[in-house]
Design a protein around this motif. Structure first.
Motif, PDB file in Angstrom:
ATOM      1  N   ARG A   2       0.658  -1.633   2.590  1.00 27.15           N
ATOM      2  CA  ARG A   2      -0.795  -1.592   2.461  1.00 27.15           C
ATOM      3  C   ARG A   2      -1.406  -2.932   2.855  1.00 27.15           C
ATOM      4  O   ARG A   2      -0.816  -3.986   2.652  1.00 27.15           O
ATOM      5  CB  ARG A   2      -1.170  -1.247   1.026  1.00 27.15           C
ATOM      6  N   THR A   3      -2.600  -2.883   3.392  1.00 26.23           N
ATOM      7  CA  THR A   3      -3.326  -4.084   3.789  1.00 26.23           C
ATOM      8  C   THR A   3      -4.129  -4.598   2.602  1.00 26.23           C
ATOM      9  O   THR A   3      -4.858  -3.831   1.968  1.00 26.23           O
ATOM     10  CB  THR A   3      -4.283  -3.754   4.959  1.00 26.23           C
ATOM     11  N   LEU A   4      -4.008  -5.882   2.318  1.00 22.88           N
ATOM     12  CA  LEU A   4      -4.772  -6.517   1.241  1.00 22.88           C
ATOM     13  C   LEU A   4      -5.897  -7.309   1.876  1.00 22.88           C
ATOM     14  O   LEU A   4      -5.664  -8.234   2.663  1.00 22.88           O
ATOM     15  CB  LEU A   4      -3.876  -7.416   0.401  1.00 22.88           C
ATOM     16  N   ILE A   5      -7.137  -6.928   1.547  1.00 21.81           N
ATOM     17  CA  ILE A   5      -8.334  -7.520   2.144  1.00 21.81           C
ATOM     18  C   ILE A   5      -9.091  -8.315   1.092  1.00 21.81           C
ATOM     19  O   ILE A   5      -9.460  -7.786   0.046  1.00 21.81           O
ATOM     20  CB  ILE A   5      -9.269  -6.433   2.709  1.00 21.81           C
ATOM     21  N   LYS A 115       1.613  -3.644  -2.773  1.00 23.79           N
ATOM     22  CA  LYS A 115       1.402  -3.608  -1.320  1.00 23.79           C
ATOM     23  C   LYS A 115       2.465  -2.770  -0.613  1.00 23.79           C
ATOM     24  O   LYS A 115       2.208  -2.229   0.462  1.00 23.79           O
ATOM     25  CB  LYS A 115       1.408  -5.029  -0.744  1.00 23.79           C
ATOM     26  N   GLU A 116       3.627  -2.639  -1.193  1.00 26.55           N
ATOM     27  CA  GLU A 116       4.733  -1.883  -0.593  1.00 26.55           C
ATOM     28  C   GLU A 116       4.601  -0.377  -0.824  1.00 26.55           C
ATOM     29  O   GLU A 116       5.356   0.397  -0.247  1.00 26.55           O
ATOM     30  CB  GLU A 116       6.072  -2.374  -1.141  1.00 26.55           C
ATOM     31  N   THR A 117       3.651   0.043  -1.661  1.00 23.85           N
ATOM     32  CA  THR A 117       3.479   1.466  -1.942  1.00 23.85           C
ATOM     33  C   THR A 117       2.718   2.149  -0.820  1.00 23.85           C
ATOM     34  O   THR A 117       2.127   1.498   0.046  1.00 23.85           O
ATOM     35  CB  THR A 117       2.730   1.681  -3.278  1.00 23.85           C
ATOM     36  N   ARG A 118       2.700   3.461  -0.857  1.00 28.58           N
ATOM     37  CA  ARG A 118       1.946   4.239   0.131  1.00 28.58           C
ATOM     38  C   ARG A 118       0.470   4.186  -0.220  1.00 28.58           C
ATOM     39  O   ARG A 118       0.103   4.170  -1.385  1.00 28.58           O
ATOM     40  CB  ARG A 118       2.434   5.674   0.129  1.00 28.58           C
ATOM     41  N   GLY A 119      -0.361   4.206   0.806  1.00 27.10           N
ATOM     42  CA  GLY A 119      -1.798   4.223   0.601  1.00 27.10           C
ATOM     43  C   GLY A 119      -2.508   3.325   1.589  1.00 27.10           C
ATOM     44  O   GLY A 119      -1.881   2.630   2.388  1.00 27.10           O
ATOM     45  N   LEU A 139       0.025 -13.196   0.571  1.00 21.67           N
ATOM     46  CA  LEU A 139      -0.169 -11.765   0.313  1.00 21.67           C
ATOM     47  C   LEU A 139      -1.453 -11.193   0.923  1.00 21.67           C
ATOM     48  O   LEU A 139      -1.600  -9.975   0.999  1.00 21.67           O
ATOM     49  CB  LEU A 139      -0.144 -11.501  -1.194  1.00 21.67           C
ATOM     50  N   ILE A 140      -2.379 -12.043   1.342  1.00 24.07           N
ATOM     51  CA  ILE A 140      -3.632 -11.542   1.940  1.00 24.07           C
ATOM     52  C   ILE A 140      -3.398 -11.278   3.424  1.00 24.07           C
ATOM     53  O   ILE A 140      -2.791 -12.077   4.131  1.00 24.07           O
ATOM     54  CB  ILE A 140      -4.786 -12.536   1.724  1.00 24.07           C
ATOM     55  N   ASP A 141      -3.883 -10.122   3.890  1.00 23.79           N
ATOM     56  CA  ASP A 141      -3.723  -9.720   5.285  1.00 23.79           C
ATOM     57  C   ASP A 141      -5.000  -9.869   6.099  1.00 23.79           C
ATOM     58  O   ASP A 141      -4.943  -9.984   7.320  1.00 23.79           O
ATOM     59  CB  ASP A 141      -3.280  -8.251   5.354  1.00 23.79           C
ATOM     60  N   ARG A 142      -6.149  -9.825   5.422  1.00 21.38           N
ATOM     61  CA  ARG A 142      -7.431  -9.861   6.147  1.00 21.38           C
ATOM     62  C   ARG A 142      -8.495 -10.478   5.240  1.00 21.38           C
ATOM     63  O   ARG A 142      -8.466 -10.289   4.027  1.00 21.38           O
ATOM     64  CB  ARG A 142      -7.833  -8.448   6.544  1.00 21.38           C
ATOM     65  N   TYR A 143      -9.432 -11.172   5.859  1.00 24.60           N
ATOM     66  CA  TYR A 143     -10.590 -11.730   5.159  1.00 24.60           C
ATOM     67  C   TYR A 143     -11.859 -11.114   5.732  1.00 24.60           C
ATOM     68  O   TYR A 143     -12.043 -11.087   6.949  1.00 24.60           O
ATOM     69  CB  TYR A 143     -10.669 -13.251   5.329  1.00 24.60           C
ATOM     70  N   HIS A 144     -12.724 -10.608   4.857  1.00 19.88           N
ATOM     71  CA  HIS A 144     -14.085 -10.198   5.215  1.00 19.88           C
ATOM     72  C   HIS A 144     -15.010 -11.243   4.592  1.00 19.88           C
ATOM     73  O   HIS A 144     -15.194 -11.249   3.366  1.00 19.88           O
ATOM     74  CB  HIS A 144     -14.429  -8.838   4.610  1.00 19.88           C
TER      75      HIS A 144
END
Length: 190
Positions: A2-5, A115-119, A139-144
């Protein structure tokens, strides 16, 4: 995975403290004081509610948001969304009952496992200390980021001052608005 934003209102000098007027900070409410409101500058907030499938918060932000957001039409999309609160002190009795399913996570290892789970994407709002820890742990993948043309000086910052290796970001979306706000979306280069 999963992507953490991480989503934040941020001043030009990196402050994220009390953007909505939370008590205890001298510049509280800075996002709405002296900055002309342009709805298009906040379009990304609606998009976040449509695209995110879960919300991750630190204890302080959970306590602040859970007292207000469940009854706000602007945040209706978050009401039914699963929430995860990272806290070593909260107990099940501390959780509100009118804001959907909430799970307490006790460590960053549990966040990594989530983050390793489905969704789909997981969105982080507020939570300055949690954001710093998540960033430092990679652990962060993207910043808004909605950047406000303000220098606030003191206050909680989005990024830590930890001495660490360079973390590269890739600008994937950017827009500037007539009121001086900027939308910057960065992917973390892992």
């Amino acid at each position: 995975m999963r992507t953490l934003i991480s989503s934040a209102f941020i001043s030009l000098d990196g402050v994220v403290d009390s953007p909505g007027g939370e008590p205890g900070y001298r510049n509280a409410g800075w996002t709405f004081k002296g900055v002309e409101f342009l709805p298009e500058a906040f379009d990304i907030k609606g998009r976040e509610q449509r695209e995110a499938t879960a919300m991750l918060l630190g204890r302080t932000s959970y306590e602040a948001f859970s007292a207000v957001w469940p009854g706000m039409e602007d945040f209706a999309g978050y009401k039914v969304m699963p929430k995860y609160v990272v806290s070593t002190t909260l107990g099940a009795d501390d959780l509100v009952t009118n804001w959907g399913e909430t799970t307490i996570l006790r460590s960053l290892d549990e966040v990594a496992a989530l983050k390793e789970t489905r969704g789909g994407p997981i969105i982080v709002h507020g939570s300055a200390s949690l954001n710093q820890a998540l960033s430092d742990a990679g652990l962060i993948d993207r910043y808004h980021l909605i950047v406000f043309p303000l220098l606030l000086g003191a206050g909680k910052r989005l990024f830590s001052t930890t001495d660490k290796d360079t973390q590269k970001l890739k600008l994937v979306e950017h827009e500037t608005y007539g009121n001086g706000l900027q939308k910057n979306v960065f992917d973390v280069v892992h």
